[in-house]
Structures are given as C-alpha cells and as structure tokens.
Enzyme design. Structure first.
Site, PDB file in Angstrom:
ATOM      1  N   GLU A   1       0.860  -1.188   0.000  1.00 51.19           N
ATOM      2  CA  GLU A   1       0.000   0.000   0.000  1.00 51.19           C
ATOM      3  C   GLU A   1       0.893   1.234   0.000  1.00 51.19           C
ATOM      4  O   GLU A   1       1.828   1.337   0.804  1.00 51.19           O
ATOM      5  CB  GLU A   1      -0.906  -0.008   1.230  1.00 51.19           C
ATOM      6  CG  GLU A   1      -1.591   1.316   1.555  1.00 51.19           C
ATOM      7  CD  GLU A   1      -2.429   1.872   0.418  1.00 51.19           C
ATOM      8  OE1 GLU A   1      -2.331   3.086   0.148  1.00 51.19           O
ATOM      9  OE2 GLU A   1      -3.179   1.093  -0.203  1.00 51.19           O
TER      10      GLU A   1
ATOM     11  N   SER B   1     -20.422   5.484   1.054  1.00 52.31           N
ATOM     12  CA  SER B   1     -21.685   5.553   1.780  1.00 52.31           C
ATOM     13  C   SER B   1     -21.828   4.530   2.890  1.00 52.31           C
ATOM     14  O   SER B   1     -22.838   4.528   3.600  1.00 52.31           O
ATOM     15  CB  SER B   1     -22.861   5.412   0.797  1.00 52.31           C
ATOM     16  OG  SER B   1     -22.819   6.440  -0.168  1.00 52.31           O
ATOM     17  N   ALA B   2     -20.847   3.640   3.046  1.00 52.80           N
ATOM     18  CA  ALA B   2     -20.807   2.692   4.172  1.00 52.80           C
ATOM     19  C   ALA B   2     -22.064   1.833   4.256  1.00 52.80           C
ATOM     20  O   ALA B   2     -22.553   1.549   5.347  1.00 52.80           O
ATOM     21  CB  ALA B   2     -20.578   3.441   5.483  1.00 52.80           C
ATOM     22  N   ILE B   3     -22.569   1.421   3.097  1.00 48.92           N
ATOM     23  CA  ILE B   3     -23.795   0.627   3.047  1.00 48.92           C
ATOM     24  C   ILE B   3     -23.494  -0.762   2.504  1.00 48.92           C
ATOM     25  O   ILE B   3     -22.774  -0.907   1.516  1.00 48.92           O
ATOM     26  CB  ILE B   3     -24.853   1.310   2.166  1.00 48.92           C
ATOM     27  CG1 ILE B   3     -25.284   2.639   2.800  1.00 48.92           C
ATOM     28  CG2 ILE B   3     -26.071   0.412   1.958  1.00 48.92           C
ATOM     29  CD1 ILE B   3     -26.135   3.498   1.888  1.00 48.92           C
TER      30      ILE B   3
ATOM     31  N   HIS C   1     -25.173  -3.284   0.559  1.00 48.31           N
ATOM     32  CA  HIS C   1     -26.349  -3.304  -0.302  1.00 48.31           C
ATOM     33  C   HIS C   1     -26.962  -4.699  -0.391  1.00 48.31           C
ATOM     34  O   HIS C   1     -26.268  -5.715  -0.292  1.00 48.31           O
ATOM     35  CB  HIS C   1     -25.978  -2.827  -1.709  1.00 48.31           C
ATOM     36  CG  HIS C   1     -25.530  -1.404  -1.753  1.00 48.31           C
ATOM     37  ND1 HIS C   1     -26.409  -0.352  -1.636  1.00 48.31           N
ATOM     38  CD2 HIS C   1     -24.295  -0.850  -1.891  1.00 48.31           C
ATOM     39  CE1 HIS C   1     -25.737   0.789  -1.713  1.00 48.31           C
ATOM     40  NE2 HIS C   1     -24.449   0.510  -1.867  1.00 48.31           N
TER      41      HIS C   1
ATOM     42  N   VAL D   1       4.248   0.908  -5.763  1.00 53.64           N
ATOM     43  CA  VAL D   1       4.628   0.069  -6.894  1.00 53.64           C
ATOM     44  C   VAL D   1       5.116   0.959  -8.028  1.00 53.64           C
ATOM     45  O   VAL D   1       4.436   1.903  -8.434  1.00 53.64           O
ATOM     46  CB  VAL D   1       3.443  -0.795  -7.359  1.00 53.64           C
ATOM     47  CG1 VAL D   1       3.800  -1.557  -8.631  1.00 53.64           C
ATOM     48  CG2 VAL D   1       3.048  -1.779  -6.260  1.00 53.64           C
TER      49      VAL D   1
ATOM     50  N   LYS E   1     -26.616   5.333  -7.675  1.00 53.67           N
ATOM     51  CA  LYS E   1     -27.775   5.131  -6.808  1.00 53.67           C
ATOM     52  C   LYS E   1     -28.370   6.445  -6.327  1.00 53.67           C
ATOM     53  O   LYS E   1     -29.442   6.459  -5.747  1.00 53.67           O
ATOM     54  CB  LYS E   1     -27.381   4.248  -5.624  1.00 53.67           C
ATOM     55  CG  LYS E   1     -26.975   2.837  -6.048  1.00 53.67           C
ATOM     56  CD  LYS E   1     -26.557   1.997  -4.852  1.00 53.67           C
ATOM     57  CE  LYS E   1     -26.243   0.566  -5.281  1.00 53.67           C
ATOM     58  NZ  LYS E   1     -25.043   0.496  -6.150  1.00 53.67           N
TER      59      LYS E   1
ATOM     60  N   ARG F   1     -14.687   7.174  -6.926  1.00 54.09           N
ATOM     61  CA  ARG F   1     -15.034   5.802  -7.289  1.00 54.09           C
ATOM     62  C   ARG F   1     -14.338   5.395  -8.582  1.00 54.09           C
ATOM     63  O   ARG F   1     -14.111   6.223  -9.460  1.00 54.09           O
ATOM     64  CB  ARG F   1     -16.550   5.694  -7.466  1.00 54.09           C
ATOM     65  CG  ARG F   1     -17.320   5.837  -6.185  1.00 54.09           C
ATOM     66  CD  ARG F   1     -18.775   6.230  -6.445  1.00 54.09           C
ATOM     67  NE  ARG F   1     -18.956   7.683  -6.419  1.00 54.09           N
ATOM     68  CZ  ARG F   1     -20.101   8.294  -6.649  1.00 54.09           C
ATOM     69  NH1 ARG F   1     -21.172   7.586  -6.943  1.00 54.09           N
ATOM     70  NH2 ARG F   1     -20.190   9.595  -6.596  1.00 54.09           N
TER      71      ARG F   1
ATOM     72  N   CYS G   1     -15.320  14.735  23.082  1.00 55.60           N
ATOM     73  CA  CYS G   1     -16.549  14.583  22.299  1.00 55.60           C
ATOM     74  C   CYS G   1     -17.010  13.128  22.251  1.00 55.60           C
ATOM     75  O   CYS G   1     -18.203  12.839  22.351  1.00 55.60           O
ATOM     76  CB  CYS G   1     -16.343  15.090  20.872  1.00 55.60           C
ATOM     77  SG  CYS G   1     -16.032  16.858  20.717  1.00 55.60           S
TER      78      CYS G   1
END
Length: 488
Positions: A34, A48-50, A52, A175, A254, A317, A408
């Site tokens: 990485e 969106s952390a969904i 699907h 890389v 979406k 994306r 917090c």
C-alpha cells in the site's frame, strides 16, 4: 529490499484487505503493498458505508453476483471479526407513478438476482418506520437484508487477521513497475525494493488500469467519479433517519441519499461527477457540490439541519470501461489477477471477490489450508460502552484508560495506545481517528488533536514534527528553516 512471495496484493483498500484475509487461510506467502501510511486511505474511507442488498445491478453481471454473495458472507463475518455492522434494511423512495414503476423493475431484478425479502411499501408504511421522510414519497422498495457498516474498521479487521496468520503488510510502499518475462509475472518493483513473485492481484482502486498496464494488460481503463458528502453531528439523528433512504437510481449511480451511520451520525450524499484521468486523487469538496447534495437530499427528508454539519468530504469511485467489475485472471499476462473497477457495490462484494480470486490461485497452486489458522483478531476495548464496574477494572489494570483524550467521543489514552500497537497499527492522526473515533466528534479534533499528536510521536518514537495527518507527505508541522514538513 528483496523479498520472495507467492502472491503480492497491490492496494490496501477493502478489496485488497479482504483478499489478503482469504489468502492467509492457505499455505501461501502473501504480501500486501500500500502506497500510503494507512490502509483504506482511498475509496474505502470515503463512501456511503452501506452493505447493499443486491437488487440494483443488472442480472447476470459480476456486480450482481458478488453483491448478493458478499452480503450473505458479512452476516457470518460480523461475529467472527467483530465488525461494526447494523442490519437496518434500506429504502428506495419514489415520488410519482413513473418512479413507482422503476421500483417494480428493481423488485423483479432483485428477485432474479436472488435477493430475499424485497417488498414495495406505500408511503404511509414507509413513514411509520421513517417518520421524517417527505410527505411526497408515494412508496418505496424495502430491502431487509441491507445494512450500514464502518468500512475502515472492516478493512482493518481483514488485515489484522491476515497478519496474525502470517501475511505481511508493507505500507508506504509504492509500486513502480511489474517485471514480466515470456508473458508471465516475475516480480513487483517498489520504492522499497523488489518482491519476486509468480502471482500479482491488482486491487489498486482508481489506479488499477495504471497497474495493469505495468504488467502489459491495457484491456480496460478506469474513469474516476467523485462523490461529495456532508456529515452531521449526532444531535441531528433524532430529526433525520435510522436507515439508508435512496432516491430512484439513475445511470450515474444510486443517487444522493440520506443515511445513518453505525456511530450515531447521519450523512447526505454523494453526488457524481466524472473526472479525467489526471484527477484520480482529487477529493476536493465544492460549494456547488454541497448545495446540490442538500437540495436533492431534502426531497427525501425535508428537515435536514445544515447548521448541524460537522464536516464535508469526498471520495473517488473507480468506474471501469466495461461497466462491470473486472475480476479474475488477466487474458494477457500469466499470473496477473484483476480486482478492478470495484465501485458500488464493491464494499458489499469484497469478501466474495476475495473468495473468487483466491479460489482460482489455490486451484492453480494446489495450496493447502493452514492447520493452525487462527480465527478472529485481538479484542478492542471501547471504554465509553463499558459498565462503571468494567471501567474501574480496566483503569486498575492500565491507568492510561483513565485519561480521556477526546471529550466529544470519550476516547481514552489507553484506546489510542492500543490502536497504535495493534497489528497494522495507526501511524497517523487520521489513522488514530478512524480506529478509535478520537477527533470524529463535534469539534473535529480541535481539543484532542495536539494530545493525539504527542501520543503518536511517543509511541512511534519520532519527533512531533514527523507526525502526519494521513498521507505520505501530510505533515502536521512546517519547519521555517527547512521550509518543509517532516524530517529536517
């Protein structure tokens, strides 16, 4: 550095981490590279952390198959890896007869894709579950198998388990080339040295086409598509939603949704704007983008409180020229496997993608499963969720858990130290933030940031001037004499 590996995974997002997790189950020397100091520093941290359900992708596509399989796999992985997932279900809302007909199409497609439990609800039933959605919503497609999650934590969970089982993660390792001889992969060249290998898995996100070309495969291109988001303070959730609320989809995706998070916040977004190939890492947010998001989100939930926004961010994306995921062995280069074009529903699909690709490599190599494979990963203390008695016991064991660093979110020094010392531990301020939530609250690190910086410097044994926010060169401090960040 010269290393030998059976398999090299390029890219440390959710897909690459899931692939490493799957490889680590077998007697294979697996290395993930990485380019940034933290894993999940690209699309995985800004989406969106969904999870699907799987009704959106065209029937028969790789997206449809991987989505449904991945969703089912997460139901098992949640407990095994202690993943932050809430199976909330999701809605796709329609405001007129034309959009209601789209819901019917999605319902039929979902059934063909093998998605269980889909139903079309009328507007009144939707508002019983989500009372703050617009009175103009005529109906919605209900998908009970959908959920919300914490993507960064899931990528780390995959990587931590892999490292525990003998895999290796090389961070800040970019890389620079792939050696191919007689049409077959021989080595991966990096700015840290050479890794000799016969197999490369390309999970490089928006840069997957660049990596593929290094290995002699130019069969696809990646278009970066930026999406902007607004995140609201936890106090806003009572006025908003508890599950993902989508508009009816368009050809660009979406759509701009309103969604809860596993941490008690709510966000709106993303929009969708295609960029050119030189802008693959452009995650800027814009005033027109923020206005667009709020305007469209308020068509779903009218009372979105813009004043409760605590941060804005964007993700990019990877849209492939094929219109689908590109998964499996390259047709041009032996030993090169593609995990490319992994846009939505890539997060949901990650474990299924990993299983498919690793299955091919295991079949080729004949690698056996490890007899001493270890499930799970080390427990993560979460101070704010403990009972008073458990808090006292933890503090008695380690006084660092008695020092609150982030007010917090009530995050202690003990949790921050654990995040740094864990397998694939935090190296940056944002790495600590995403592992512990220190800095994710209302003040966005205004109070705890200096203390987190001090703890990182101490634990990593580096000067404070070398502490970074997130990326390779994102130093927190600027030296007047050297006119640069980091090392003098």
């Amino acid at each position: 550095m010269t290393k030998q590996a059976d398999v090299v995974v390029i890219g440390g997002g959710i897909t690459g981490a899931a692939i490493l997790y799957e490889l680590a189950k077998y007697n294979l020397r697996a290395v993930l590279v990485e380019q940034e100091p933290e894993l999940a520093a690209g699309t995985t941290k800004a989406n969106s952390a969904i999870l699907h359900a799987g009704f959106d992708a065209p029937t028969g596509s790789m997206k449809a198959r991987m989505n449904v399989e991945g969703n089912a796999m997460y139901h098992e992985l949640k407990d095994e890896l202690d993943l932050e997932i809430e199976w909330t279900g999701s809605f796709v809302a329609a405001v007129d007869d034309e959009e209601m007909s789209v819901l019917q199409e999605l319902l039929e497609r979902g059934k063909a894709n093998g998605v269980p439990g889909l139903e079309i609800w009328d507007g009144d039933k939707v508002r019983e579950k989500e009372p703050n959605v617009s009175k103009d919503i005529k109906g919605a497609l209900w998908a009970p198998t959908a959920g919300i999650c914490w993507p960064f934590g899931m990528a780390l969970a995959f990587a931590e388990n892999a490292v525990i089982n003998g895999a290796e993660v090389l961070r800040e390792c970019q890389v620079t080339g792939i050696t191919v001889e007689n049409g077959a992969v021989k080595a991966v060249e990096t700015d840290q040295g050479t890794i000799e290998t016969k197999y490369v898995i390309n999970a490089a996100g928006v840069h997957a086409d660049d990596v593929s070309r290094m290995a002699g495969d130019d069969s696809f291109t990646i278009t970066p598509r930026r999406g902007e988001y607004i995140l609201f303070d936890k106090t806003a959730q009572k006025d908003l939603v508890y599950s993902p609320i989508f508009p009816t989809p368009t050809k660009m995706g979406k759509g701009i949704l309103v969604c809860a998070t596993t941490h008690g916040n709510v966000f709106v977004g993303p929009n969708a704007h295609d960029l050119d190939g030189s802008e693959k890492d452009d995650t800027a947010v814009t005033i027109p983008g923020m206005n667009e998001i709020l305007e469209k989100a308020r068509k779903l939930v009218p009372n979105i409180p813009a004043g409760a926004a605590i941060t804005e961010f964007a993700g990019v994306r990877a849209v492939s020229s094929t219109g689908d995921f590109i998964i499996g062995h390259s047709e041009k280069t032996k030993g090169l496997f593609q995990a490319a074009g992994i846009q939505s529903p890539g997060l949901t699909s990650a474990p299924a993608i990993a299983k498919a690709i690793v299955g091919e490599i295991v079949a080729e190599t004949g690698a056996a499963q490890k007899e001493d494979y270890k499930k799970g990963r080390p427990a993560q203390p979460c101070f704010r969720t403990l009972s008073d008695d458990d808090k006292k016991a933890l503090i008695a064991k380690d006084a660092a858990y008695g020092r609150v660093i982030c007010r917090c979110e009530t995050i202690t020094e003990g949790e921050i130290i654990d995040a740094i010392r864990r397998p694939v531990g935090a190296r940056t301020v944002d790495g600590v933030k995403r592992r512990t939530r220190a800095g994710m609250g209302r003040c966005q690190g205004g109070f705890c940031g200096p203390r987190v910086t001090q703890i990182l410097a101490r634990e990593l044994n580096i000067p404070v001037t070398e502490v970074r926010k997130e990326m390779r060169k994102s130093y927190m401090f600027y030296d007047k004499e050297t006119q640069s960040g980091g090392k003098a």
